[in-house]
Design a protein around this motif. Structure first.
Motif, mmCIF file in Angstrom:
data_model
loop_
_atom_site.group_PDB
_atom_site.id
_atom_site.type_symbol
_atom_site.label_atom_id
_atom_site.label_comp_id
_atom_site.label_asym_id
_atom_site.label_seq_id
_atom_site.Cartn_x
_atom_site.Cartn_y
_atom_site.Cartn_z
ATOM 1 N N ALA A 58 -19.390 19.572 17.960
ATOM 2 C CA ALA A 58 -18.370 18.552 17.705
ATOM 3 C C ALA A 58 -17.276 18.676 18.754
ATOM 4 O O ALA A 58 -17.012 19.768 19.265
ATOM 5 C CB ALA A 58 -17.789 18.704 16.305
ATOM 6 N N TRP A 59 -16.632 17.553 19.043
ATOM 7 C CA TRP A 59 -15.626 17.485 20.105
ATOM 8 C C TRP A 59 -14.269 17.059 19.571
ATOM 9 O O TRP A 59 -14.174 16.402 18.543
ATOM 10 C CB TRP A 59 -16.071 16.477 21.165
ATOM 11 N N GLY A 60 -13.210 17.407 20.304
ATOM 12 C CA GLY A 60 -11.861 16.903 20.054
ATOM 13 C C GLY A 60 -11.278 17.336 18.723
ATOM 14 O O GLY A 60 -11.414 18.479 18.289
ATOM 15 N N LYS A 61 -10.619 16.390 18.054
ATOM 16 C CA LYS A 61 -9.947 16.656 16.779
ATOM 17 C C LYS A 61 -10.951 17.109 15.714
ATOM 18 O O LYS A 61 -10.653 17.985 14.904
ATOM 19 C CB LYS A 61 -9.196 15.403 16.324
ATOM 20 N N ILE A 65 -10.878 20.457 13.223
ATOM 21 C CA ILE A 65 -11.023 20.409 11.765
ATOM 22 C C ILE A 65 -12.151 21.330 11.313
ATOM 23 O O ILE A 65 -12.003 22.098 10.355
ATOM 24 C CB ILE A 65 -11.268 18.958 11.300
ATOM 25 N N ILE A 66 -13.278 21.266 12.004
ATOM 26 C CA ILE A 66 -14.421 22.109 11.649
ATOM 27 C C ILE A 66 -14.060 23.585 11.806
ATOM 28 O O ILE A 66 -14.369 24.406 10.940
ATOM 29 C CB ILE A 66 -15.662 21.726 12.481
ATOM 30 N N GLU A 67 -13.390 23.938 12.892
ATOM 31 C CA GLU A 67 -13.005 25.336 13.093
ATOM 32 C C GLU A 67 -12.079 25.811 11.970
ATOM 33 O O GLU A 67 -12.216 26.921 11.457
ATOM 34 C CB GLU A 67 -12.314 25.529 14.433
ATOM 35 N N ASP A 68 -11.137 24.965 11.556
ATOM 36 C CA ASP A 68 -10.155 25.346 10.541
ATOM 37 C C ASP A 68 -10.728 25.427 9.135
ATOM 38 O O ASP A 68 -10.298 26.253 8.329
ATOM 39 C CB ASP A 68 -8.981 24.366 10.538
ATOM 40 N N TYR A 69 -11.679 24.561 8.787
ATOM 41 C CA TYR A 69 -12.078 24.423 7.386
ATOM 42 C C TYR A 69 -13.545 24.699 7.074
ATOM 43 O O TYR A 69 -13.908 24.766 5.910
ATOM 44 C CB TYR A 69 -11.731 23.014 6.888
#
Length: 117
Positions: A58-61, A65-69
């Motif tokens: 996944a790219w960008g924002k 989000i994926i990294e955080d949640y």
């Protein structure tokens, strides 16, 4: 029917914590693995679980989000497209990779302490 071309939808569990990389140009990309399970009965009538592993990008924002949640074990649903690429190793061997480029993610399951209401 034109919207059905190269579309992948999966629900599964994150295999390892996502790895976010910031490229030299400032773009962010995250890579992670996703396990999907299917079940069938073998010749003896016993229920057997089969697990398939998928590589997600996944790219960008969305990467942030994926990294955080989306920590290891978290159940997620994704939509994306299938892509294949190849590269050559330092020793000259050619390697092929099939990945899913994620366009959308939905966090499923119980909320973790890190998630915001």
């Amino acid at each position: 029917m034109s919207t059905l071309r190269n579309k992948v939808q999966l629900i599964g569990n994150v295999g390892e914590n996502p790895e976010l990389t910031v490229l030299e140009n400032g773009k962010k990309v995250v890579r992670l693995s996703l396990a999907t399970n299917s079940y069938y009965k073998n010749a003896q009538g016993k229920k057997v679980q089969s697990t398939d592993w998928h590589t997600l990008v996944a790219w960008g924002k969305l990467a942030e989000i994926i990294e955080d949640y989306a920590a290891k074990g978290k159940e997620i649903a994704i939509e994306g497209k299938l892509t294949s690429r190849s590269y050559e190793t330092k020793s000259g061997d050619k390697r092929y990779i099939t990945e899913i480029i994620v366009n959308e993610v939905v966090l499923l399951g119980a909320k973790s302490d890190k998630e915001v209401a």
